[in-house]
Design an enzyme around this catalytic site. Structure first.
Site, PDB file in Angstrom:
ATOM      1  N   ASP A 346     -10.120   2.513  36.511  1.00  0.00           N
ATOM      2  CA  ASP A 346     -10.639   3.723  37.153  1.00  0.00           C
ATOM      3  C   ASP A 346     -10.343   4.905  36.245  1.00  0.00           C
ATOM      4  O   ASP A 346      -9.671   4.786  35.230  1.00  0.00           O
ATOM      5  CB  ASP A 346     -10.002   3.931  38.529  1.00  0.00           C
ATOM      6  CG  ASP A 346      -8.500   4.119  38.428  1.00  0.00           C
ATOM      7  OD1 ASP A 346      -8.096   5.113  37.815  1.00  0.00           O
ATOM      8  OD2 ASP A 346      -7.752   3.280  38.948  1.00  0.00           O
ATOM      9  N   LYS A 347     -10.800   6.069  36.598  1.00  0.00           N
ATOM     10  CA  LYS A 347     -10.509   7.264  35.819  1.00  0.00           C
ATOM     11  C   LYS A 347     -10.053   8.396  36.706  1.00  0.00           C
ATOM     12  O   LYS A 347     -10.354   9.556  36.507  1.00  0.00           O
ATOM     13  CB  LYS A 347     -11.716   7.690  34.990  1.00  0.00           C
ATOM     14  CG  LYS A 347     -12.996   7.928  35.763  1.00  0.00           C
ATOM     15  CD  LYS A 347     -14.128   8.300  34.829  1.00  0.00           C
ATOM     16  CE  LYS A 347     -13.773   9.491  34.012  1.00  0.00           C
ATOM     17  NZ  LYS A 347     -14.722  10.573  34.031  1.00  0.00           N
TER      18      LYS A 347
END
Length: 433
Positions: A346-347
């Protein structure tokens, strides 16, 4: 889990441990026991005094591996063992000094190279850990501040919200749709709904103590506020995870399979060698005549340069990865990463600065471009050419009132999304009509 003691005037000394039944007490009773003020929090002087009594709010660090043991661990590879044994046998009784020293030096060079690379990786990881500091929003001297979690002490009043890591054990004072993931403690995959009402008996399992939050669990939803009841706590699951991680520190599958096949070949040839030696001795050959053939077989069973070549290649790969920001704690991990074709992640702050900025806005059919970056309040809100000016306060004020984020000199205390909205509203206030 560690147990620590709290001095409570006029009361029994209560243990700062899971068996201390904080979950059975009301919030008011816990605040009295901790001598805490939910509105003003602790004073700086009192926090410093408690920090001296209870120590830092940090997890118990695992014992560092001694360098001599790390050096010996380099010889756990069967190929290293075979080469070392062949070198020693060459020195005595065969007294072939050149061959023996060469084989021993090869194993030493391989061990030193691996040890050096591991030391560099550990130093880099330690430097990263010093930079990755978990923070907590705490009330001190009547003001909300953001401090490193290790500075928390029993009696601190801490605010949490979705996305936060709980920085210490505590009794909830306020909870609004609060849910916490406690799988590391209970094994349950679903988040636990939290409230402020006292629950159960003193020996109730951790997963059922819905009025408590525990260190290193994750807030998945809602907001809350709690008073710290224990610091420096280390769950048993952390120890088990550390042990499991260490147990998995082995060579990657492709290299491990090669090593396994080589070692299997070595041992099978070793058995054949012993049998051959016994037969030759029974035929009347002298031991000094039979042993050179035995050593030659042992050396031939292992590619002499293979450990050195593999270690050198992995060390080069590790240093190449360091240049692009990837640190390998163990040399074999380099091959694992080199064999990886895709990484899914994820970011949400993991790969970015974790700063959100509003750059465009559309309200009531009007389009605006927003200047500025990060959480700075400097910038303008520019409407598209040819569009009429409309008051923005009626749209931005509800955003600010619904946010708990606080901005100060470009620094954020609170949720990144809420911080972006507060910064947007501040820009609107400074934009001339």
């Amino acid at each position: 889990m560690q147990a620590r003691l709290i001095d409570v005037p006029g009361a029994e000394r209560q243990a700062q441990a899971p068996e201390a039944a904080w979950h059975t007490l009301s919030a008011e009773e816990v605040l009295r026991a901790q001598e805490a003020d939910p509105r003003h929090g602790l004073s700086s002087a009192e926090a410093a005094s408690r920090a001296d009594r209870f120590g830092p709010n940090t997890l118990a660090a695992g014992r560092a591996e001694p360098r001599w043991r790390a050096f010996l661990r380099q010889y756990s590879d069967p190929m290293q063992i075979v080469l070392l044994a062949a070198g020693l046998l060459s020195l005595y009784p065969l007294k072939q000094l050149g061959t023996g020293l060469l084989l021993i030096l090869l194993t030493l060079a391989n061990a030193v190279l691996g040890l050096q690379q591991e030391g560099e990786a550990e130093s880099a990881v330690a430097a990263l850990q010093r930079r990755l500091i978990v923070t907590a929003r705490v009330r001190r001297d009547g003001q909300e501040a953001e401090i490193p979690a290790e500075q928390l002490v029993p009696g601190d009043v801490v605010s949490i919200e979705a996305g936060d890591i709980v920085p210490a054990d505590g009794r909830l004072l306020r909870a609004a749709s609060l849910e916490v993931a406690e799988s590391e403690l209970t094994g349950e995959s679903l988040p636990v709904s939290k409230g402020t009402a006292p629950v159960g008996e003193a020996d109730m399992p951790l997963g059922d103590r819905t009025d408590m939050v525990y260190m290193n669990t994750s807030v998945t939803r809602g907001t809350g506020e709690f008073v710290v009841t224990a610091t420096g706590w280390r769950p048993k699951s952390a120890t088990s995870r550390e042990c499991s991680r260490r147990s998995r520190r082995s060579r990657p599958r492709s290299l491990a399979s090669s090593t396994t096949s080589q070692s299997s070949s070595c041992w099978s040839r070793g058995v054949a060698l012993i049998a051959s030696t016994a037969v030759n001795l029974s035929r009347g050959y002298t031991f000094n005549a039979v042993l050179p053939a035995a050593v030659a077989f042992a050396i031939a069973a292992v590619p002499v340069q293979l450990p050195m070549v593999v270690t050198t290649i992995l060390a080069w790969g590790t240093r190449a990865l360091v240049k692009v920001g990837a640190i390998m704690k163990q040399l074999p991990s380099t091959e694992t990463l080199g064999s990886t074709s895709a990484i899914n992640t994820d970011k949400t702050g993991t790969l970015t600065l974790n700063q959100m900025t509003a750059v465009q806005m559309v309200v009531a059919g009007h389009r605006y471009a927003v200047e500025g970056k990060g959480y700075s309040t400097h910038g303008r809100i520019n409407r598209a050419a040819g569009q009429a000016e409309i008051p923005l306060d009626q749209f931005l004020m509800p955003m600010v009132l619904a946010s708990d984020a606080v901005l100060s000199d470009g620094e954020l205390i609170g949720d990144p999304t809420e911080g972006a909205l507060v910064a947007l509203a501040a820009k609107a206030a400074s934009t001339p009509s």
